[in-house]
Design a protein around this motif. Structure first.
Motif, PDB file in Angstrom:
ATOM      1  N   LEU A   5      37.189  37.442  50.911  1.00 14.75           N
ATOM      2  CA  LEU A   5      37.468  36.714  49.662  1.00 14.75           C
ATOM      3  C   LEU A   5      36.460  37.086  48.574  1.00 14.75           C
ATOM      4  O   LEU A   5      36.787  37.173  47.398  1.00 14.75           O
ATOM      5  CB  LEU A   5      37.424  35.200  49.914  1.00 14.75           C
ATOM      6  N   GLU A   6      35.222  37.298  49.033  1.00 18.20           N
ATOM      7  CA  GLU A   6      34.135  37.682  48.140  1.00 18.20           C
ATOM      8  C   GLU A   6      34.455  38.968  47.365  1.00 18.20           C
ATOM      9  O   GLU A   6      33.866  39.234  46.310  1.00 18.20           O
ATOM     10  CB  GLU A   6      32.918  37.910  49.037  1.00 18.20           C
ATOM     11  N   ILE A   8      37.282  39.722  46.024  1.00 22.90           N
ATOM     12  CA  ILE A   8      38.270  39.514  44.958  1.00 22.90           C
ATOM     13  C   ILE A   8      37.640  39.466  43.558  1.00 22.90           C
ATOM     14  O   ILE A   8      38.067  40.205  42.671  1.00 22.90           O
ATOM     15  CB  ILE A   8      39.151  38.271  45.257  1.00 22.90           C
ATOM     16  N   PRO A   9      36.604  38.627  43.348  1.00 21.91           N
ATOM     17  CA  PRO A   9      35.986  38.672  42.008  1.00 21.91           C
ATOM     18  C   PRO A   9      35.465  40.067  41.676  1.00 21.91           C
ATOM     19  O   PRO A   9      35.500  40.488  40.514  1.00 21.91           O
ATOM     20  CB  PRO A   9      34.817  37.680  42.125  1.00 21.91           C
ATOM     21  N   CYS A  10      35.000  40.764  42.704  1.00 20.35           N
ATOM     22  CA  CYS A  10      34.450  42.107  42.515  1.00 20.35           C
ATOM     23  C   CYS A  10      35.528  43.107  42.074  1.00 20.35           C
ATOM     24  O   CYS A  10      35.259  43.971  41.242  1.00 20.35           O
ATOM     25  CB  CYS A  10      33.822  42.541  43.833  1.00 20.35           C
ATOM     26  N   VAL A  12      38.077  42.496  40.254  1.00 20.28           N
ATOM     27  CA  VAL A  12      38.375  42.247  38.838  1.00 20.28           C
ATOM     28  C   VAL A  12      37.235  42.770  37.965  1.00 20.28           C
ATOM     29  O   VAL A  12      37.455  43.413  36.940  1.00 20.28           O
ATOM     30  CB  VAL A  12      38.644  40.748  38.590  1.00 20.28           C
ATOM     31  N   ARG A  13      36.013  42.515  38.404  1.00 21.75           N
ATOM     32  CA  ARG A  13      34.827  43.004  37.678  1.00 21.75           C
ATOM     33  C   ARG A  13      34.833  44.533  37.626  1.00 21.75           C
ATOM     34  O   ARG A  13      34.609  45.142  36.579  1.00 21.75           O
ATOM     35  CB  ARG A  13      33.561  42.484  38.377  1.00 21.75           C
ATOM     36  N   SER A  40      45.777  41.610  42.512  1.00 19.44           N
ATOM     37  CA  SER A  40      44.746  40.993  43.357  1.00 19.44           C
ATOM     38  C   SER A  40      45.285  39.733  44.026  1.00 19.44           C
ATOM     39  O   SER A  40      44.955  39.437  45.181  1.00 19.44           O
ATOM     40  CB  SER A  40      43.511  40.627  42.531  1.00 19.44           C
ATOM     41  N   MET A  45      44.764  40.684  52.697  1.00 20.90           N
ATOM     42  CA  MET A  45      43.350  40.723  53.055  1.00 20.90           C
ATOM     43  C   MET A  45      43.074  41.505  54.333  1.00 20.90           C
ATOM     44  O   MET A  45      41.918  41.767  54.657  1.00 20.90           O
ATOM     45  CB  MET A  45      42.801  39.296  53.170  1.00 20.90           C
TER      46      MET A  45
END
Lengths: 289, 289
Positions: A5-6, A8-10, A12-13, A40, A45
């Motif tokens: 899950l960690e 996912i923000p990455c 997008v970044r 995303s 996963m």
């Protein structure tokens, strides 16, 4: 390696940062980001993170209409690395352990990945050498790799980025006289090395250049060409460079060595190493190959 | 303030970090993240970033089934701040310029926002005081605020987070004998202060507590209750605390003062201040109110 899950923000970044490198068109960026967010949300996963990167960069290429948006960045990375290579070579040749020093420069070359976010021109040899020399490496793993190189007749090196491929020459030179195959991507994705970079770097004069047959970062075996898979299966030794190769091959069914910098906490946990460390790691495939 | 493309990766990161604080349930987290990604893809960039935060935290509350997921974090923030308050008060009272020092502690209290990502117990007064004293403040803006406080009969303070509200007492004490109204959120959102925090912090013994009438971070006038809007319109002086209040009121049609830390580059650009700086800024609303 599966996706956490960690990650996912990455994703997008990284999409934002990569996009910012190739366009200033806000509407285009927004269109890409919207598609990246949607992709995303749907991403499975159980797939590895480079499969998401593959999807993101397909979107970027589609929306920009540019089949190789990072061509200029790759060219600058190669040029900067070539400028440093001639200064680095005597340091390898003059080292107490030239093989280990060549491995160090090959891992150090992974820093060229920062091409995406930093100024290549600021990269000088002294800072590279400083990093290269002070890092702790697993001596036993280096010796195991040295031994494996000595025993191998055919060695497949799975390359990573442009720029980095230049430094990999120092390592490949230490693998001769084995027959070395150096794998690049089948077509452009981010700043990953392709056949063009193999030529520009001079790697094609040391090794036979093969390609994965696809546009995924790392080595997504399920998408690789039959030719590539044959090389992967039959090489006496496989050396996989960079995080994406670790992410896609951490459960591979053959023995290989990973050479990478640990750049993110997820991979750090998987490898049980802190972020920032350099890894030479033997992976045992269970002998099924 | 409108939303910038740069805010999009940050929305996803903040959602992940906030979620991590309240659950370890990976499936739940994935469900929330998927909805956040979809909502981010649809988000209208002419809205202000706190409107996205409002959407994200509605999703988190819905999916967790918890109307106040940050209740415990807010309680710990308030407790930590109350522990530090009694040590901070003599520093204000003994300062050469107690009003300016009270402003400093009120802005410093914004650090309690880090409750979401750090360990409250590690926050000690010495580190807080160190930050509080060494920061540069715009002396002219402080003097303008001092003068505005002297002239005001009614002052509306727009609060920000739990914990921070405790330090705001030091500022509100310096605003008396004016009639002070202190605004909290109408219902829980992240760690923003609500009526509960006004009681726990003791703010309710200094000021009349009002609320925005909604669950948006900052002050989204379009969603505020008629009662709140009347206070906002008629107060002689409005002091707006924190980034979310800046983001939602940077184009407000009345004079006010912003007190905030600059925690992100987008707001830094808007305010023309580097990230990490502390801001006391007079906003002129054009006299339409």
């Amino acid at each position: 390696m599966k996706t956490y899950l960690e990650c996912i923000p990455c994703f997008v970044r990284q999409a934002y940062d990569a996009l910012r490198q190739v366009t200033g068109d806000e509407e285009l960026m927004h269109r890409v980001l919207r598609r990246v967010l949607a992709a995303s949300a749907e991403f499975r996963m159980d797939l590895s993170p480079p499969e998401m990167a593959q999807a993101i960069h397909r979107i970027i290429r589609e929306e920009t209409g540019d089949p190789d948006p990072y061509a200029e960045i790759k060219a600058r990375s190669n040029a900067a690395a070539l400028r440093l290579l001639e200064e680095a070579r005597p340091l390898v040749e003059g080292a107490t352990d030239p093989f280990a020093m060549a491995i160090r420069f090959s891992i150090a070359g992974n820093i060229m990945d920062f091409a995406l976010t930093s100024n290549m021109d600021e990269l000088d040899l002294s800072s590279l050498v400083e990093r290269t020399i002070r890092k702790t490496l697993d001596d036993a793993a280096v010796d195991a790799l040295r031994q494996a190189v000595r025993e191998a007749r055919t060695i497949l090196v799975l390359g990573d980025n442009a720029g980095e491929i230049v430094f990999d020459r120092l390592l490949v030179e230490r693998m001769l006289p084995a027959k070395v195959l150096y794998a690049v991507k089948g077509s452009p994705v981010i700043n990953d090395a392709t056949r063009d970079d193999a030529r520009v770097s001079g790697m094609d004069r040391l090794a036979e250049i093969v390609d994965t047959g696809n546009d995924a970062p790392g080595t997504l075996l399920a998408q690789c060409s039959a030719t590539f898979l044959e090389h992967f299966k039959t090489a006496d030794l496989v050396v996989a460079k960079g995080q994406a190769n670790y992410e896609t091959l951490s459960e591979a069914d053959r023995d290989l060595f990973f050479l990478t910098q640990v750049k993110c906490p997820v991979i750090g946990r998987d490898l049980n190493k802190p972020v920032g460390s350099w890894v030479v790691q033997y992976h045992r495939g269970g002998g099924h190959v």
